[in-house]
Enzyme design. Sequence first.
Site, PDB file in Angstrom:
ATOM      1  N   CYS A 142      59.866  66.884 -50.976  1.00 61.88           N
ATOM      2  CA  CYS A 142      58.434  66.624 -51.178  1.00 61.88           C
ATOM      3  C   CYS A 142      57.945  65.478 -50.289  1.00 61.88           C
ATOM      4  O   CYS A 142      57.961  65.589 -49.077  1.00 61.88           O
ATOM      5  CB  CYS A 142      58.138  66.380 -52.652  1.00 61.88           C
ATOM      6  SG  CYS A 142      56.380  66.663 -53.037  1.00 61.88           S
ATOM      7  N   HIS A 235      59.628  71.420 -55.569  1.00 69.43           N
ATOM      8  CA  HIS A 235      60.430  70.633 -56.512  1.00 69.43           C
ATOM      9  C   HIS A 235      61.375  71.555 -57.271  1.00 69.43           C
ATOM     10  O   HIS A 235      61.208  71.789 -58.472  1.00 69.43           O
ATOM     11  CB  HIS A 235      59.522  69.875 -57.493  1.00 69.43           C
ATOM     12  CG  HIS A 235      58.865  68.675 -56.912  1.00 69.43           C
ATOM     13  ND1 HIS A 235      59.542  67.495 -56.655  1.00 69.43           N
ATOM     14  CD2 HIS A 235      57.585  68.466 -56.527  1.00 69.43           C
ATOM     15  CE1 HIS A 235      58.699  66.598 -56.148  1.00 69.43           C
ATOM     16  NE2 HIS A 235      57.509  67.163 -56.056  1.00 69.43           N
ATOM     17  N   GLU A 237      64.060  70.823 -58.361  1.00 67.96           N
ATOM     18  CA  GLU A 237      64.766  70.035 -59.375  1.00 67.96           C
ATOM     19  C   GLU A 237      63.977  69.852 -60.661  1.00 67.96           C
ATOM     20  O   GLU A 237      64.524  69.393 -61.679  1.00 67.96           O
ATOM     21  CB  GLU A 237      65.126  68.651 -58.812  1.00 67.96           C
ATOM     22  CG  GLU A 237      63.998  67.637 -58.753  1.00 67.96           C
ATOM     23  CD  GLU A 237      63.048  67.809 -57.570  1.00 67.96           C
ATOM     24  OE1 GLU A 237      62.153  66.959 -57.410  1.00 67.96           O
ATOM     25  OE2 GLU A 237      63.200  68.792 -56.806  1.00 67.96           O
TER      26      GLU A 237
END
Length: 314
Positions: A142, A235, A237
């Site tokens: 990001c 993202h 994660e």
Amino acid sequence: MPIKLDNKLPALDVLRSENVFIMDENRASSQDIRPMEVLILNLMPTKEVTETQLLRLLANTPLQINVEFLYMASHKSKNTHAEHMETFYKTFDEIKDKYYDGLIVTGAPVEQMPFEEVDYWQELTRVFDWSKKHVYSTLHLCWGAQAGLYYKHGVDKVPLSEKLSGIYKQTVDMPENFLMNGFDDSFVSPHSRYTEVTLEDIKNKTDLDVVASGQEVGLSILASKDLREVYSFGHFEYDRDTLAREYRRDLEVGINPDVPANYFPGDDPSQEPKLRWNLAASTFFSNWINYAVYQETPYRLEELEDDFSFYGYL
């Protein structure tokens, strides 16, 4: 295979409750294989949450991984106790003479600021410079991806007309790229950002490959041909509820955000979001560790000092 961590790290309790394989130091030392050495530069304010998210994904990879955490000493963390930082994190001065197979640079909630105005920018650029001779492959996430592209390639971020927030479909543009091994033709993942980088700038200023992209998100994953530079603007994660927490946080401070797209069932924030990106996330991180790091990194990491021509910005 497991990850090896400090036994006192709070994230371990969460990971063990999820049946994530954690190895203690005694067992790890008896294995006749060199573990992968991974450094995580955690720029997120909620350090412990991000630790757990990334460790969960790294633990799904087929290799033993030693993980260390790095923080920017030029920035004072307001959301994480100083004791946690002192116990589990290292400063750049403490690691600058070490070598790592992989480096992960996380996102940070500073993307609406010019890079040079971020209080730890100079320290971050030192890390980027240091990584040329001390890290085999760097995964930028990001804002970390935008920062890396800006410093290494001169590609600046461009403001979006409104915040991009939600779960979005992306297309695999390079199925032959090892990072996409095991992916279907398309996948979904969370995105949460106010800015982007353009395809025109990537084509004109870099020789990076566009590995994945989407109609709504634009560029999603970029990589150098040798996978030593990897950039992901999404993202993978994120937890199931991360976008929900961001949405409610923005409401509380009066930002009046749009409901994250394709996230809550029926666009109803009172409903629990569906987790639809977990398989893609695990596959991506496993591919990065296996193909970008393990298959190519030298057994003696000190050899990185002699071979750093892969960085086009040198």
